[in-house]
Scaffold this motif. Sequence first.
Motif, short mmCIF file in Angstrom:
data_model
loop_
_atom_site.label_atom_id
_atom_site.label_comp_id
_atom_site.label_asym_id
_atom_site.label_seq_id
_atom_site.Cartn_x
_atom_site.Cartn_y
_atom_site.Cartn_z
N PRO A 55 3.53 -1.58 -17.47
CA PRO A 55 4.27 -1.58 -16.21
C PRO A 55 5.70 -1.09 -16.37
CG PRO A 55 3.01 -3.60 -16.42
CD PRO A 55 2.93 -2.91 -17.75
N THR A 56 6.11 -0.18 -15.51
CA THR A 56 7.46 0.36 -15.50
C THR A 56 7.96 0.45 -14.06
OG1 THR A 56 6.75 2.66 -15.32
CG2 THR A 56 6.99 1.76 -17.56
N VAL A 57 9.16 0.97 -13.91
CA VAL A 57 9.72 1.19 -12.57
C VAL A 57 8.77 2.02 -11.72
CG1 VAL A 57 11.60 2.28 -11.29
CG2 VAL A 57 12.10 0.96 -13.36
N ALA A 58 8.12 2.99 -12.32
CA ALA A 58 7.22 3.86 -11.55
C ALA A 58 6.11 3.07 -10.86
CB ALA A 58 6.61 4.94 -12.45
N ASP A 59 5.57 2.07 -11.53
CA ASP A 59 4.50 1.27 -10.92
C ASP A 59 5.04 0.43 -9.77
OD1 ASP A 59 2.26 1.97 -12.80
OD2 ASP A 59 3.71 1.15 -14.22
N ALA A 60 6.26 -0.08 -9.92
CA ALA A 60 6.87 -0.81 -8.80
C ALA A 60 7.07 0.12 -7.61
CB ALA A 60 8.21 -1.41 -9.24
N MET A 61 7.44 1.36 -7.87
CA MET A 61 7.69 2.31 -6.80
C MET A 61 6.40 2.75 -6.10
SD MET A 61 10.96 2.50 -6.69
CE MET A 61 11.26 3.93 -5.65
N TYR A 62 5.31 2.86 -6.86
CA TYR A 62 4.06 3.37 -6.28
C TYR A 62 3.08 2.27 -5.88
CZ TYR A 62 5.37 8.17 -7.23
OH TYR A 62 6.02 9.39 -7.22
N ALA A 63 3.37 1.02 -6.19
CA ALA A 63 2.47 -0.07 -5.79
C ALA A 63 2.23 -0.09 -4.28
CB ALA A 63 3.02 -1.41 -6.27
N PRO A 64 3.27 0.08 -3.43
CA PRO A 64 3.00 0.11 -1.99
C PRO A 64 2.13 1.28 -1.56
CG PRO A 64 5.34 -0.29 -2.42
CD PRO A 64 4.73 0.13 -3.72
N VAL A 65 2.16 2.37 -2.32
CA VAL A 65 1.30 3.51 -2.00
C VAL A 65 -0.16 3.14 -2.25
CG1 VAL A 65 0.76 5.91 -2.50
CG2 VAL A 65 3.14 5.14 -2.52
N CYS A 66 -0.42 2.42 -3.34
CA CYS A 66 -1.77 1.92 -3.58
C CYS A 66 -2.25 1.07 -2.41
CB CYS A 66 -1.81 1.10 -4.87
SG CYS A 66 -1.52 2.02 -6.38
N ALA A 67 -1.36 0.22 -1.92
CA ALA A 67 -1.72 -0.64 -0.79
C ALA A 67 -2.00 0.18 0.45
CB ALA A 67 -0.59 -1.64 -0.52
N ARG A 68 -1.20 1.20 0.71
CA ARG A 68 -1.43 2.07 1.87
C ARG A 68 -2.77 2.78 1.75
NH1 ARG A 68 4.57 2.86 1.60
NH2 ARG A 68 5.36 2.76 3.75
N PHE A 69 -3.06 3.30 0.56
CA PHE A 69 -4.32 4.02 0.38
C PHE A 69 -5.51 3.10 0.61
CE2 PHE A 69 -2.66 7.65 -2.59
CZ PHE A 69 -1.96 8.16 -1.51
N ARG A 70 -5.40 1.84 0.22
CA ARG A 70 -6.49 0.90 0.46
C ARG A 70 -6.61 0.57 1.94
NH1 ARG A 70 -6.58 -4.93 -2.48
NH2 ARG A 70 -4.62 -5.11 -1.33
N THR A 71 -5.49 0.33 2.58
CA THR A 71 -5.50 -0.02 4.00
C THR A 71 -6.14 1.07 4.84
OG1 THR A 71 -3.57 -1.47 3.85
CG2 THR A 71 -4.03 -0.50 6.01
N TYR A 72 -5.82 2.33 4.52
CA TYR A 72 -6.26 3.45 5.37
C TYR A 72 -7.40 4.24 4.75
CZ TYR A 72 -2.02 2.16 7.78
OH TYR A 72 -1.07 1.45 8.45
#
Length: 217
Positions: free
Chosen positions: A158-175
């Motif tokens: 885990p790095t800063v990049a994962d913190a930054m892209y974690a909400p994108v994972c959530a968006r992709f799952r939601t939609y």
Amino acid sequence: MSDAILTISSKNYSSWSLRGWLLCKMAGLDFTEQPVDLSHAASRQELLLLSPSVLVPRLSHDGVEIWDTLAIAEYLNEVFPEAHLWPRDRFRRAHCRAVSGEIHSGFYNLRSALPMNLKARHEKFKVFSGARPDVERIRTIWTECLESHGGPFLFGRPTVADAMYAPVCARFRTYAVDLPPALQAYCETIFDWPLMQEWTEGAMAEPDEIIELEVEF
């Protein structure tokens, strides 16, 4: 009580609050969460992406106030270098900073078309044409990172990049955004991450009526 305070807004809707919270947890900072009043106009503007100067998340620590997510990351990296929020290797660190900066400053169409909503699930969702290049660019970024650094996180651990892209994972799952197996596996890594699960539990506990979004995305 910790002398560090992290001001956040909705755990269900606020992607930037999630990023700041993850960074603080990853750094090992002992902090107190301070939710903002979601009935306040400025808070609603932040969630609707209308605020010209978003001041959450905001970290207060040792007399310092930081309200930009990447600035929070850099501050925490200085105070807690042993957490290695950025990769140790110079080349990986440069790559990590580049992709983190890209999500920080770009992808507006994606954020507008697919607002974060951890409680929602769509079996099918048509992504409007303006956001499709953003989706493709993120697929490319993730693929390059995972192939270059071996996974399961974008830079191995885990790095800063994962913190930054974690909400994108959530968006992709939601939609219900379609992803190739390797990228879906990355999203599952994020969803199984104990820190992400802790945040999600908080989001699920929020009242459903916490806010009504008043724009059409």
